[in-house]
Write a protein that holds these residues in place. Structure first.
Motif, short mmCIF file in Angstrom:
data_model
loop_
_atom_site.label_atom_id
_atom_site.label_comp_id
_atom_site.label_asym_id
_atom_site.label_seq_id
_atom_site.Cartn_x
_atom_site.Cartn_y
_atom_site.Cartn_z
N LEU A 119 0.83 -1.21 0.00
CA LEU A 119 0.00 0.00 0.00
C LEU A 119 0.86 1.26 0.00
O LEU A 119 0.57 2.22 -0.72
CB LEU A 119 -0.93 -0.01 1.22
CG LEU A 119 -1.93 1.14 1.33
CD1 LEU A 119 -2.88 1.14 0.14
CD2 LEU A 119 -2.72 1.05 2.63
N ILE A 120 1.93 1.25 0.79
CA ILE A 120 2.82 2.41 0.84
C ILE A 120 3.48 2.63 -0.52
O ILE A 120 3.53 3.76 -1.03
CB ILE A 120 3.90 2.23 1.93
CG1 ILE A 120 3.26 2.27 3.32
CG2 ILE A 120 4.98 3.31 1.82
CD1 ILE A 120 4.20 1.90 4.44
N ALA A 122 2.44 1.61 -3.44
CA ALA A 122 1.42 2.02 -4.42
C ALA A 122 1.04 3.49 -4.23
O ALA A 122 0.85 4.22 -5.21
CB ALA A 122 0.19 1.13 -4.28
N THR A 123 0.95 3.91 -2.99
CA THR A 123 0.59 5.30 -2.70
C THR A 123 1.67 6.26 -3.20
O THR A 123 1.38 7.32 -3.75
CB THR A 123 0.38 5.51 -1.19
OG1 THR A 123 -0.63 4.60 -0.73
CG2 THR A 123 -0.05 6.93 -0.89
N TYR A 125 3.64 5.72 -5.69
CA TYR A 125 3.54 5.76 -7.16
C TYR A 125 2.38 6.66 -7.58
O TYR A 125 2.52 7.49 -8.50
CB TYR A 125 3.34 4.34 -7.71
CG TYR A 125 3.26 4.30 -9.22
CD1 TYR A 125 4.42 4.27 -9.99
CD2 TYR A 125 2.02 4.33 -9.87
CE1 TYR A 125 4.36 4.25 -11.38
CE2 TYR A 125 1.95 4.31 -11.26
CZ TYR A 125 3.12 4.27 -12.01
OH TYR A 125 3.05 4.28 -13.38
N LEU A 126 1.25 6.50 -6.92
CA LEU A 126 0.08 7.33 -7.24
C LEU A 126 0.36 8.80 -6.96
O LEU A 126 -0.10 9.68 -7.69
CB LEU A 126 -1.14 6.86 -6.43
CG LEU A 126 -1.78 5.55 -6.88
CD1 LEU A 126 -2.86 5.13 -5.89
CD2 LEU A 126 -2.38 5.70 -8.28
N TYR A 127 1.12 9.05 -5.90
CA TYR A 127 1.48 10.43 -5.58
C TYR A 127 2.26 11.06 -6.73
O TYR A 127 1.97 12.18 -7.16
CB TYR A 127 2.32 10.48 -4.30
CG TYR A 127 2.96 11.82 -4.06
CD1 TYR A 127 2.22 12.89 -3.56
CD2 TYR A 127 4.31 12.03 -4.36
CE1 TYR A 127 2.80 14.14 -3.37
CE2 TYR A 127 4.90 13.27 -4.16
CZ TYR A 127 4.15 14.32 -3.66
OH TYR A 127 4.73 15.55 -3.48
N LEU A 131 -1.64 12.07 -7.64
CA LEU A 131 -2.06 12.73 -6.40
C LEU A 131 -1.35 14.05 -6.17
O LEU A 131 -1.93 14.98 -5.60
CB LEU A 131 -1.81 11.80 -5.20
CG LEU A 131 -2.63 10.51 -5.15
CD1 LEU A 131 -2.24 9.69 -3.93
CD2 LEU A 131 -4.13 10.82 -5.12
N VAL A 141 -0.85 13.43 1.70
CA VAL A 141 -0.37 12.05 1.51
C VAL A 141 1.09 11.91 1.94
O VAL A 141 1.45 10.98 2.67
CB VAL A 141 -0.53 11.62 0.03
CG1 VAL A 141 0.26 10.35 -0.26
CG2 VAL A 141 -2.00 11.39 -0.28
N LEU A 145 2.44 9.66 5.06
CA LEU A 145 3.40 8.57 4.87
C LEU A 145 4.59 8.71 5.83
O LEU A 145 5.07 7.72 6.38
CB LEU A 145 3.88 8.53 3.42
CG LEU A 145 2.87 8.01 2.40
CD1 LEU A 145 3.41 8.16 0.98
CD2 LEU A 145 2.51 6.55 2.67
#
Length: 306
Positions: A119-120, A122-123, A125-127, A131, A141, A145
């Motif tokens: 999850l970290i 992936a987050t 990467y999305l950031y 994001l 975000v 983190l």
């Protein structure tokens, strides 16, 4: 050296220091059971650092155009390191970090906790890909983190060692971790917004909708000024509520956390130039460092009082 710049090693050192100080500067002196052996805990730190490093790499990949305007001297991807090579570095760092997380989750007999590392990653990467371009969402975000890197210490080192007999004691220490995580979140959120003000020109030219661009540079500065009173008030409250009996800690926090926060508050009000905001961003990083270091000061003061 280019590789170290790519992964922003200074931030990674701060992250590692933050996690190491909780175990070796505090928990080791509290006569409580810990779930991980020293080498396993160091593996947890390394896993966190590798995933964070991967996050910095992927962020640099997607920030090439913006960095050419905001930080032309520090552009790595596309200059000294090719984009393809950077992607390979990202995949290697992230994969190894997540794999370590899988191993540690099985060590504490909580295999489902491996999802935390996925999850970290992936987050992050999305950031980097989306994001970051959403007003305030990206800032929140990143701050979350960082604060979670404090909480993960409790998840992997305290929670598995908690029993019905020591639940109350462990709860106190977990609560302490949460307090520091909240402090880290607030300071880092302020820093992220301050960095966005610093990068106003480049972000604006790239069509990004950061908070300073949305509300205006001057208004964003005044909002950061107002928000910066929150950590100051919280630290003073915390000292008054829990730490007045610890003289060294009280003096330390007043000098090295409250003092710099006051400097930040005074300087942010009239800040105008990119250089001024860069200094203020660095000052917040120092405040975070000294705030985390206070864990060891608390441990020392408690031992001294005994």
């Amino acid at each position: 050296m280019n590789f170290l710049k790519l992964i922003r090693y200074q931030n990674l050192l701060l992250l590692a220091f933050m996690q190491l100080i909780f175990r070796y500067g505090f928990f080791k002196y509290q006569n409580i059971p810990l779930a991980l052996a020293d080498w396993q805990y160091n593996l947890l730190v390394l896993s966190t650092v590798l995933i964070a490093a991967g996050g910095y790499v992927i962020n640099n990949i997607f920030d090439q155009d913006t960095d050419l305007i905001n930080n032309p001297k520090n552009v790595i991807v596309g200059a000294s390191i090719s984009e393809t090579h950077a992607y390979n570095i990202y995949l290697a760092l992230t994969s190894i970090g997540v794999a370590m997380g899988f191993y540690l989750s099985n060590v504490i007999e909580k295999p489902g906790f491996a999802a935390i590392f996925i999850l970290i990653a992936a987050t992050l990467y999305l950031y980097a890909t989306s994001l970051k371009q959403m007003m305030l969402i990206g800032n929140i975000v990143v701050a979350l983190l960082l604060s979670f890197s404090v909480i993960i210490v409790g998840i992997f080192d305290l929670f598995p060692a908690t029993t019905s007999e020591n639940q109350q004691q462990m709860g106190i220490f977990f609560s302490m971790l949460l307090d520091f995580a909240i402090f880290a979140f607030i300071i880092n959120l302020l820093r992220e917004i301050t960095k966005d003000i610093e990068d106003f020109e480049g972000d604006h030219n790239q069509g990004m909708t950061t908070f300073p661009i949305f509300v205006g540079e001057e208004k964003a500065t005044k909002i950061v000024f107002a928000l910066s009173f929150i950590p100051l008030i919280l630290v003073i409250y915390y000292i008054n509520r829990y730490l007045l009996d610890l003289l060294f800690v009280t003096i330390y926090l007043l000098l090295f956390v409250c003092g710099p926060l006051l400097v930040f508050i005074l300087k942010i009000w009239n800040a105008k130039s990119k250089q001024q905001f860069h200094f203020l961003s660095f000052l917040l990083k120092l405040i975070l460092f000294f705030g985390i270091l206070s864990v060891a000061v608390i441990s020392f003061n408690m031992k001294y009082n005994d």
